[in-house]
Design an enzyme around this catalytic site. Sequence first.
Site, PDB file in Angstrom:
ATOM      1  N   LYS A 180      21.585  62.194  -0.464  1.00  0.00           N
ATOM      2  CA  LYS A 180      21.043  61.166  -1.369  1.00  0.00           C
ATOM      3  C   LYS A 180      22.126  60.101  -1.509  1.00  0.00           C
ATOM      4  O   LYS A 180      23.074  60.256  -2.274  1.00  0.00           O
ATOM      5  CB  LYS A 180      20.741  61.796  -2.737  1.00  0.00           C
ATOM      6  CG  LYS A 180      19.617  61.146  -3.510  1.00  0.00           C
ATOM      7  CD  LYS A 180      19.806  59.697  -3.868  1.00  0.00           C
ATOM      8  CE  LYS A 180      20.729  59.485  -5.035  1.00  0.00           C
ATOM      9  NZ  LYS A 180      20.955  58.039  -5.310  1.00  0.00           N
ATOM     10  N   GLY A 233      31.551  60.179  -6.707  1.00  0.00           N
ATOM     11  CA  GLY A 233      31.018  59.190  -7.646  1.00  0.00           C
ATOM     12  C   GLY A 233      31.800  59.246  -8.941  1.00  0.00           C
ATOM     13  O   GLY A 233      32.978  59.633  -8.953  1.00  0.00           O
ATOM     14  N   SER A 234      31.141  58.920 -10.033  1.00  0.00           N
ATOM     15  CA  SER A 234      31.854  58.807 -11.309  1.00  0.00           C
ATOM     16  C   SER A 234      32.103  60.181 -11.940  1.00  0.00           C
ATOM     17  O   SER A 234      31.386  61.148 -11.670  1.00  0.00           O
ATOM     18  CB  SER A 234      31.053  57.938 -12.270  1.00  0.00           C
ATOM     19  OG  SER A 234      29.830  58.580 -12.570  1.00  0.00           O
ATOM     20  N   THR A 235      33.099  60.235 -12.799  1.00  0.00           N
ATOM     21  CA  THR A 235      33.408  61.481 -13.502  1.00  0.00           C
ATOM     22  C   THR A 235      32.239  61.894 -14.400  1.00  0.00           C
ATOM     23  O   THR A 235      31.911  63.077 -14.504  1.00  0.00           O
ATOM     24  CB  THR A 235      34.698  61.304 -14.325  1.00  0.00           C
ATOM     25  OG1 THR A 235      35.763  61.037 -13.400  1.00  0.00           O
ATOM     26  CG2 THR A 235      35.036  62.555 -15.123  1.00  0.00           C
ATOM     27  N   THR A 237      29.031  61.432 -13.964  1.00  0.00           N
ATOM     28  CA  THR A 237      27.980  62.072 -13.160  1.00  0.00           C
ATOM     29  C   THR A 237      28.466  63.434 -12.648  1.00  0.00           C
ATOM     30  O   THR A 237      27.698  64.406 -12.638  1.00  0.00           O
ATOM     31  CB  THR A 237      27.555  61.164 -11.985  1.00  0.00           C
ATOM     32  OG1 THR A 237      27.121  59.913 -12.527  1.00  0.00           O
ATOM     33  CG2 THR A 237      26.423  61.763 -11.181  1.00  0.00           C
ATOM     34  N   GLU A 256      34.128  64.916  -6.001  1.00  0.00           N
ATOM     35  CA  GLU A 256      35.228  63.930  -5.983  1.00  0.00           C
ATOM     36  C   GLU A 256      34.827  62.839  -6.961  1.00  0.00           C
ATOM     37  O   GLU A 256      33.889  62.083  -6.720  1.00  0.00           O
ATOM     38  CB  GLU A 256      35.422  63.391  -4.561  1.00  0.00           C
ATOM     39  CG  GLU A 256      36.800  62.775  -4.375  1.00  0.00           C
ATOM     40  CD  GLU A 256      36.796  61.267  -4.501  1.00  0.00           C
ATOM     41  OE1 GLU A 256      37.126  60.789  -5.613  1.00  0.00           O
ATOM     42  OE2 GLU A 256      36.468  60.588  -3.528  1.00  0.00           O
ATOM     43  N   CYS A 291      38.012  54.583  -5.354  1.00  0.00           N
ATOM     44  CA  CYS A 291      38.313  55.539  -6.436  1.00  0.00           C
ATOM     45  C   CYS A 291      39.805  55.805  -6.535  1.00  0.00           C
ATOM     46  O   CYS A 291      40.313  56.117  -7.600  1.00  0.00           O
ATOM     47  CB  CYS A 291      37.511  56.819  -6.279  1.00  0.00           C
ATOM     48  SG  CYS A 291      37.485  57.443  -4.617  1.00  0.00           S
ATOM     49  N   GLU A 389      38.816  53.468 -15.613  1.00  0.00           N
ATOM     50  CA  GLU A 389      38.584  53.023 -14.236  1.00  0.00           C
ATOM     51  C   GLU A 389      37.704  51.772 -14.250  1.00  0.00           C
ATOM     52  O   GLU A 389      36.532  51.837 -14.639  1.00  0.00           O
ATOM     53  CB  GLU A 389      37.887  54.154 -13.460  1.00  0.00           C
ATOM     54  CG  GLU A 389      37.744  53.850 -11.992  1.00  0.00           C
ATOM     55  CD  GLU A 389      37.160  55.015 -11.196  1.00  0.00           C
ATOM     56  OE1 GLU A 389      36.340  55.762 -11.747  1.00  0.00           O
ATOM     57  OE2 GLU A 389      37.521  55.153 -10.021  1.00  0.00           O
TER      58      GLU A 389
END
Length: 486
Positions: A180, A233-235, A237, A256, A291, A389
Amino acid sequence: MSDVVGYDGRAVVGGVRIGARSGATISAISPVTGTSIAELASFDADDVRNAVSGAAAAFESGVWSRASADDRKATLLRLADIVEGRSDEFARAETLSMGKPIAEANAVDIPGSVATLRWYAELIDKVAGEIPVTPPGSTALVSRVPLGVVGAITPWNYPLEIAVWKIAPALAAGNSVVLKPAETSSITALMLADCAIEAGLPAHVLNVVTGPGSVTGEALVRDDRLDALTFTGSTATAKHLMVASGETGLRRLSLEAGGKSANLVFADVDDIVLAAEKAAFGAYYNQGEVCSANSTILVQREILDAFVEAFRTAALGYTPADPLDPASAAGALVSERHADGVEAAIDEARAAGARVEGGARRTLGNSSAYIDPAIILDLPSDHRLHSHEIFGPVAAILPFDTEEEAIRIANRSGYGLAASVWTGSVARAHRVAGRLTAGTVSVNTVDAIGLTTPFGGFKQSGFGRDLSVHALDNYTGLKTTWIQHG
Ligand code: ADP
């Protein structure tokens, strides 16, 4: 830009392009043209379940999971050749999808993806099992086996490359994959799946489902037939995916997540100008949408003025321009909405009393997704932006006096993805590198990364590693076969 044509936005399931059963689509708005370049299928839970069913059946059938290593290797090498042959097309689609300069897409993203495919294709017949010591009369074999169906959820900053970081080791090991990609930047992942069919990968072994994270991604994560989930992706999520996975069933997770990486420049550095140039690269490359961007630059006070002067000059090299122009070194941010958020962070720094140089919003053509590289000076060292971030072309420079102080500031963000150290002292390099909480510490360079070395983080940056032989840990399990013969 009138020659921009629309891309096929249908998903790839079972080796063919298909739309959502409901007919729903979402527009992929290019930050370069400001217009839709694809109507992406917007998959609902039923559509996703269908893709996972096919992937699970393919795994059970053994058509790929039990194919010989030679066959898997040959197929993945063919895939690499096909992608390489279509490099220009991939590079252009990547640039239009998320705004990076086409020169970078051409020089880094596409060849990097091809090299990754080749590396894992070549690896797969070189990973041997073990025969551990067991009591007389027995022999035990420890082998690595594929897990089954791997769900991969990927971001928009390196849409093809990060997808390949996941897919290449997962497929090489014999798994089936349902990918996805990020809703805004799915086109190159779809093109990759087309190429995989052309390369002879059996249908249903690599599927790409498209749609919003909260619907399509969520449905994938909630499918209890996923044996592994890999994510970048983001922390926020990543944390959600842990909870959702735990509620669904046990599975292997590799996540990650975000980062806020520091670059420590000591007064004993050999070349201040080189350090400043690399620091600008570390902060502004890919519009700062990295990132592991080194966006907090800690400079020992004795060399602060000289460093800032050189950094200012280097930053100008990342002034955004038309991403489709091969001469451009910086492009558009992924969307105008994302640029709004980056602009808000710059405004917040200014309101907190910081001196901000650069950072102006720009409009090129129909899109205002452009921001000049921003240098933030004199932001109080305890300000929240130093641990937040921003994911844009924004670097904060902070002075420090002692090694202890620099290490303390570098380690306090809560993340642990990357850090850089500039020093002419080997002893200091080892001492400081040893104390920085980071998956990768770069010494006298920034953001070092390679196919042969693991990439990933500690703490709020997640766990599991992409790249290198260690990525196989995300997609394989150890199996013991114990034979009693005496
Ligand atoms: P970013 O802020 O960089 O966009 P996200 O973590 O939001 O990072 O997105 C990374 C990937 O995660 C994207 O493919 C996105 O669609 C997906 N995603 C977002 N929310 C969810 C969710 N609830 N479940 C599954 N996937 C999600």
